[in-house]
Design a protein around this motif. Structure first.
Motif, short mmCIF file in Angstrom:
data_model
loop_
_atom_site.label_atom_id
_atom_site.label_comp_id
_atom_site.label_asym_id
_atom_site.label_seq_id
_atom_site.Cartn_x
_atom_site.Cartn_y
_atom_site.Cartn_z
N PHE A 77 35.14 40.17 42.22
CA PHE A 77 36.46 40.48 41.67
C PHE A 77 36.28 41.69 40.76
O PHE A 77 35.90 41.55 39.60
CB PHE A 77 37.00 39.28 40.89
CG PHE A 77 38.45 39.41 40.52
CD1 PHE A 77 39.42 38.71 41.21
CD2 PHE A 77 38.85 40.22 39.46
CE1 PHE A 77 40.76 38.82 40.86
CE2 PHE A 77 40.18 40.34 39.10
CZ PHE A 77 41.15 39.64 39.80
N TYR A 125 36.88 45.50 38.75
CA TYR A 125 37.83 46.33 38.02
C TYR A 125 37.31 47.76 38.11
O TYR A 125 36.13 47.99 37.85
CB TYR A 125 37.96 45.93 36.54
CG TYR A 125 38.90 46.87 35.84
CD1 TYR A 125 40.27 46.71 35.99
CD2 TYR A 125 38.42 47.95 35.10
CE1 TYR A 125 41.14 47.61 35.40
CE2 TYR A 125 39.29 48.85 34.52
CZ TYR A 125 40.65 48.68 34.67
OH TYR A 125 41.51 49.57 34.11
N ALA A 143 38.69 40.54 35.09
CA ALA A 143 37.42 40.77 35.79
C ALA A 143 36.22 40.44 34.91
O ALA A 143 35.16 40.06 35.42
CB ALA A 143 37.35 42.22 36.28
N ASP A 182 31.38 39.40 40.22
CA ASP A 182 31.57 40.82 40.53
C ASP A 182 32.35 41.06 41.82
O ASP A 182 32.85 42.17 42.03
CB ASP A 182 30.22 41.54 40.60
CG ASP A 182 29.61 41.75 39.22
OD1 ASP A 182 30.34 41.65 38.21
OD2 ASP A 182 28.40 42.01 39.16
N TYR A 192 40.82 47.12 40.27
CA TYR A 192 41.15 46.34 41.47
C TYR A 192 42.05 47.22 42.32
O TYR A 192 43.18 47.52 41.95
CB TYR A 192 41.87 45.05 41.05
CG TYR A 192 41.91 44.00 42.12
CD1 TYR A 192 40.89 43.06 42.22
CD2 TYR A 192 42.96 43.94 43.02
CE1 TYR A 192 40.92 42.07 43.19
CE2 TYR A 192 42.99 42.95 44.00
CZ TYR A 192 41.98 42.02 44.08
OH TYR A 192 42.01 41.04 45.05
#
Length: 170
Positions: free
Chosen positions: A33, A35, A26, A31, A37
């Motif tokens: 994507f 964490y 990440a 952003d 996740y």
């Protein structure tokens, strides 16, 4: 090790959740994507991949031994950018440094140029992500520009690099 690209499937959910939930992945992605996740993130991602694939986007799971260990995608440009496509990718950390991302990007470039009449593929990556620079350069991409302070991540302004590859190169 054979690298295969295939369409995302709901059966990839457990592998996606396992490999995408990594702060080091990440850290060099947009952003969108996140964490950590979560299951909700995986559900949204797979829904989008399955629904939108073939509609100006190509989404592929990177498979090693039949398991989804990363993702590579291309998005076709619109309007005056209709002859461009952006490529993006991520790979599970345990597979870094083995040439897998390079091979996945190679296969995606072939797919894009075979399916679409685009002239230019491009990728934007964090300037600090030298591994991503190497993946692109090994696939015939050329460093076009550095966009100074164009990324805002975790309260910091960072530089981005733009790489491109033209249809006739490589």
């Amino acid at each position: 090790m054979e690298v295969k690209l295939d369409r995302w499937r709901w059966t990839d959910f457990p592998a996606l959740l396992k490999y995408a939930n990594d702060p080091q992945i990440a850290e060099n992605l947009r952003d969108i994507f996140p964490y950590p996740y979560t299951e909700k993130n995986a559900d949204i991602f797979l829904t989008n991949c399955i629904r939108d694939d073939g509609h100006g986007k190509i989404y592929r799971a990177i498979l090693i031994g039949g398991e989804a260990v990363g993702s590579v995608e291309a998005s076709r440009g619109e309007d005056i950018y209709c002859k461009n496509a952006e490529i993006g990718y991520w790979l599970a950390r345990r597979y870094w440094g083995q040439g897998i991302a390079t091979e996945a990007v190679r296969q995606m470039c072939e797919m894009v140029f075979a399916q679409w009449d685009v002239v230019r593929l491009f990728a934007e990556c964090f300037a600090r992500n030298t591994a991503s620079h190497r993946v692109l350069e090994k696939n015939g991409f050329t460093w076009e520009a550095t966009l100074k302070s164009s990324i805002y991540k975790h309260g910091q302004l960072l530089d981005a690099r733009i790489y491109s590859r033209l249809r006739d190169s490589n």
